[in-house]
Design a protein around this motif. Sequence first.
Motif, PDB file in Angstrom:
ATOM      1  N   THR A 150       0.832  -1.208   0.000  1.00  0.00           N
ATOM      2  CA  THR A 150       0.000   0.000   0.000  1.00  0.00           C
ATOM      3  C   THR A 150       0.861   1.251   0.000  1.00  0.00           C
ATOM      4  N   ALA A 151       1.923   1.262   0.789  1.00  0.00           N
ATOM      5  CA  ALA A 151       2.829   2.419   0.849  1.00  0.00           C
ATOM      6  C   ALA A 151       3.480   2.666  -0.507  1.00  0.00           C
ATOM      7  N   ARG A 152       3.958   1.610  -1.143  1.00  0.00           N
ATOM      8  CA  ARG A 152       4.586   1.763  -2.458  1.00  0.00           C
ATOM      9  C   ARG A 152       3.573   2.214  -3.512  1.00  0.00           C
ATOM     10  N   LEU A 153       2.365   1.696  -3.415  1.00  0.00           N
ATOM     11  CA  LEU A 153       1.316   2.087  -4.351  1.00  0.00           C
ATOM     12  C   LEU A 153       0.959   3.570  -4.180  1.00  0.00           C
ATOM     13  N   LEU A 154       0.852   4.023  -2.942  1.00  0.00           N
ATOM     14  CA  LEU A 154       0.606   5.451  -2.688  1.00  0.00           C
ATOM     15  C   LEU A 154       1.682   6.298  -3.356  1.00  0.00           C
ATOM     16  N   TYR A 155       2.936   5.891  -3.180  1.00  0.00           N
ATOM     17  CA  TYR A 155       4.055   6.632  -3.766  1.00  0.00           C
ATOM     18  C   TYR A 155       3.977   6.633  -5.294  1.00  0.00           C
ATOM     19  N   HIS A 156       3.780   5.458  -5.896  1.00  0.00           N
ATOM     20  CA  HIS A 156       3.766   5.360  -7.353  1.00  0.00           C
ATOM     21  C   HIS A 156       2.598   6.119  -7.985  1.00  0.00           C
ATOM     22  N   VAL A 157       1.428   6.055  -7.380  1.00  0.00           N
ATOM     23  CA  VAL A 157       0.281   6.792  -7.911  1.00  0.00           C
ATOM     24  C   VAL A 157       0.535   8.299  -7.800  1.00  0.00           C
ATOM     25  N   ALA A 158       1.069   8.739  -6.665  1.00  0.00           N
ATOM     26  CA  ALA A 158       1.386  10.160  -6.496  1.00  0.00           C
ATOM     27  C   ALA A 158       2.455  10.598  -7.496  1.00  0.00           C
ATOM     28  N   ALA A 159       3.432   9.729  -7.748  1.00  0.00           N
ATOM     29  CA  ALA A 159       4.487  10.050  -8.715  1.00  0.00           C
ATOM     30  C   ALA A 159       3.910  10.185 -10.121  1.00  0.00           C
ATOM     31  N   LEU A 160       3.069   9.247 -10.522  1.00  0.00           N
ATOM     32  CA  LEU A 160       2.447   9.325 -11.849  1.00  0.00           C
ATOM     33  C   LEU A 160       1.591  10.574 -11.993  1.00  0.00           C
ATOM     34  N   MET A 161       0.799  10.874 -10.979  1.00  0.00           N
ATOM     35  CA  MET A 161      -0.051  12.064 -11.026  1.00  0.00           C
ATOM     36  C   MET A 161       0.772  13.346 -11.052  1.00  0.00           C
ATOM     37  N   GLY A 162       1.962  13.304 -10.482  1.00  0.00           N
ATOM     38  CA  GLY A 162       2.828  14.476 -10.448  1.00  0.00           C
ATOM     39  C   GLY A 162       3.719  14.621 -11.672  1.00  0.00           C
ATOM     40  N   GLY A 163       3.658  13.671 -12.604  1.00  0.00           N
ATOM     41  CA  GLY A 163       4.448  13.777 -13.824  1.00  0.00           C
ATOM     42  C   GLY A 163       5.789  13.086 -13.779  1.00  0.00           C
ATOM     43  N   TYR A 164       6.050  12.326 -12.739  1.00  0.00           N
ATOM     44  CA  TYR A 164       7.317  11.600 -12.638  1.00  0.00           C
ATOM     45  C   TYR A 164       7.272  10.322 -13.451  1.00  0.00           C
TER      46      TYR A 164
END
Length: 183
Positions: free
Chosen positions: A160-174
Motif C-alpha cells: 500500500t505504501a509503495r502504491l501510494l508513492y507510485h500513484v502520487a508520482a504518476l499524477m505528479g508527472g514523474y
Amino acid sequence: ALDKVRDKGYEVIFCTEPLDELCMMELKNVDGKTLVDLAKDNVEGIDDKEEDKEKKEQLVKDYNATLSFLKDTIGDKIEKAEVSVSLRESPANLAQGQYSMSPQMQKYMKARAVAMGEEADFTGGAGMPSVLQINPEHPIVTKLNAQIQEGNKGEDAERTARLLYHVAALMGGYEIEDPKQFA
C-alpha cells in the motif's frame, strides 16, 4: 497538486511546455496576482493557513508512526512524508522541496545533458527526493494508518505504501523507475 485548490476559486495557469517553467521562475506576478508553484511542498497561503495549524499538529501526532513507516518503506525516493490538510480527493501527492526541480525540469535538464554528451545524474526513482504528502481523510490512508497502529507492518502495508508513492508520482508527472513493480 491541483487537488489543493480545486474548490477554492483560484485561477490556475498550466505550464505544459518544457520552457514554461523557466519563464515562470522569472515571472513573479500577473495583473497584481502573485504566482505560486502548487507542486512545492509548502505553498504560501494554501498549506500554511493559521486556522489549519492546530488540526495539522494533531494529525501529525496521530499519523506519526505511519509517516515513519512510509519514509522507511519508500526510502531515498522521498525526503520525508508529511500530513497535508490541503488535499481533498487524492490519497497522496508528491511535492518538491522548496528548491528542488520539478519532474518536467528534471527531464529537460537530463535531455540537455545527454545532448551535450554529459552524464545526467539524478538519483532516486523520481530524480531529486520529493516530499510525500498524505491525505489523512482518504479511506486508503486511514486504513493504512489503522494497520500501522495495530502493528501490522507486513507485506500488505508495504505494498500500500509503495502504491501510494507510485500513484502520487504518476499524477505528479514523474517517471516510474520500475514499472513492473508498479503493475
